[in-house]
Design an enzyme around this catalytic site. Structure first.
Site, short mmCIF file in Angstrom:
data_model
loop_
_atom_site.label_atom_id
_atom_site.label_comp_id
_atom_site.label_asym_id
_atom_site.label_seq_id
_atom_site.Cartn_x
_atom_site.Cartn_y
_atom_site.Cartn_z
N LEU A 203 0.85 -1.19 0.00
CA LEU A 203 0.00 0.00 0.00
C LEU A 203 0.89 1.24 0.00
O LEU A 203 1.76 1.37 0.86
CB LEU A 203 -0.90 0.04 1.25
N HIS A 204 0.65 2.16 -0.95
CA HIS A 204 1.42 3.40 -0.92
C HIS A 204 0.69 4.58 -1.56
O HIS A 204 1.16 5.71 -1.47
CB HIS A 204 2.77 3.22 -1.61
N ARG A 205 -0.46 4.35 -2.20
CA ARG A 205 -1.17 5.44 -2.86
C ARG A 205 -1.69 6.45 -1.84
O ARG A 205 -2.21 6.06 -0.79
CB ARG A 205 -2.35 4.90 -3.68
N ARG A 238 6.59 5.92 2.60
CA ARG A 238 5.46 6.83 2.76
C ARG A 238 4.44 6.24 3.73
O ARG A 238 3.91 6.94 4.61
CB ARG A 238 4.81 7.08 1.40
N ASP A 278 -2.16 -1.66 -4.17
CA ASP A 278 -2.65 -0.50 -4.91
C ASP A 278 -1.61 -0.07 -5.96
O ASP A 278 -1.70 1.01 -6.52
CB ASP A 278 -3.03 0.67 -3.99
#
Length: 356
Positions: A203-205, A238, A278
């Protein structure tokens, strides 16, 4: 003949490696510029080593910043490199800020521009990457697409048909070449992380991780999934920053790892029961590998992974996520096939076109 390649982040490295390799068979000069958009060892250095990428001839060292600051810094530092090097063509990859910045500088200096992985569209202009794709494709005079939907998108936007070349997927070139090496690492990974049946999570969006309520909801949903199998979660810097800043609780059986190198991550994908992500590139890799992919986004710029491959769009419907996980574990997950030209030879086609 002098070709100058601009890269800046993990996806760029994976895409540029086979093109550099294919062009090295010809008597030409190549220059590799790393903007420094990804600058830590876990997101940059290890990929140069594992992908057999040559060390950059130039590192702009721009680091992090807002979209405007980062793009501006790259433009400022790249312009003198292009003026001094006088390349015959600049090659850019994907859709990151480095791609957009290099496209703008090249256009202002009237240097021919090739875009590798052109034509991808999600239809969601709230995504910074979508803006980068659209602008870069308008500035490029040679557009290498991975699939038929990319061709159609470009023609709809007025790109001359003669500038569009469908060559296949360069990310798959890298996967095909390094898959045997990745598989050699599996026994050590399996022992190191005590892996049995597991889902691989990334997950990083911003839409998923920047809002604490949204990220906490995803963690809760992953916790429910964790009742049925392990979740292995290599955490993007992030995302880790948000987890720490918001003091979010990590559910049991959700195992956080540091970012993994290309080979280890590929091995983890190959042996996963499914991938929950994502990421755009992972949608492509899982389609090639035949691994079920559940994408936590409402749209994708890679629709061929849905129409042909193993990808399913889950969006933010966590009940749907649970249902699809159960279907996959019951052996009823979506089946797919590899799209045309995803055969490990896209970079060879690109090299032949560039030198024709």
């Amino acid at each position: 003949m002098h070709f100058l390649h601009v890269v800046g982040a993990r996806p760029n490295f994976i895409k540029a490696a086979p093109v550099l390799r294919a062009l090295s068979a010809y008597p030409i000069r190549q220059t590799l510029v790393h903007t420094g958009q990804h600058f830590d060892a876990g997101m940059s250095d290890v990929f140069f080593e594992e992908l057999d990428l040559p060390r950059p001839d130039v590192n702009l060292g721009v680091g992090s910043g807002s979209h405007a600051i980062q793009t501006g810094r790259i433009m400022e530092h790249l312009e003198p490199v292009l003026l001094e090097g006088k390349p015959d063509r600049v090659l850019v990859y994907g859709d990151i800020n480095s791609t957009l910045a290099a496209a703008l500088v090249s256009a202002k200096l009237n240097i021919p521009l090739a875009h590798v992985e052109a034509g991808l569209r999600s239809g969601d202009r709230t995504m910074p990457e979508e803006i980068n794709r659209i602008v870069t494709d308008q500035l490029a005079d040679l557009l290498f697409t991975p699939s038929a939907d990319g061709d159609a998108n470009l023609r709809r936007e007025g790109i001359p048909a003669g500038n569009i070349r469908r060559v296949g997927n360069v990310m798959i070139d890298t996967l095909v070449r390094l898959l045997p090496r990745a598989m050699e690492r599996w026994p050590l990974l399996q022992k190191k992380f005590s892996l049995d049946r597991y889902a691989l999570v990334t997950l990083h969006r911003p839409s998923n991780v920047d809002d604490p309520h949204s990220l906490d909801g995803l963690l809760t949903a992953l916790g429910r999934v964790g009742h049925d199998l392990q979740l292995i979660f290599p955490v993007h810097p992030r995302t880790r920053k948000r987890l720490v800043a918001d003091a979010l609780v990590i559910p049991p059986r959700v195992h956080l790892l540091d970012p993994q190198g290309y080979l280890d991550f590929l091995a983890l994908q190959c042996h996963a029961a499914m991938v929950i992500t994502d990421s755009g590139g992972i949608q492509e890799e899982t389609t090639y590998l035949g691994i079920s992919c559940l994408t936590l986004r409402e749209t994708t710029e890679r629709p061929v992974t849905v129409s042909v491959g193993t990808n399913q769009l889950i969006g933010h419907d966590m009940d749907k996520l649970q249902m699809e996980v159960e279907r996959i574990l019951a052996g009823k997950g979506k089946r797919g096939r590899r799209p045309p030209l995803w055969d490990g030879h896209a970079a060879e086609r690109i090299a032949a076109i560039l030198l024709s």
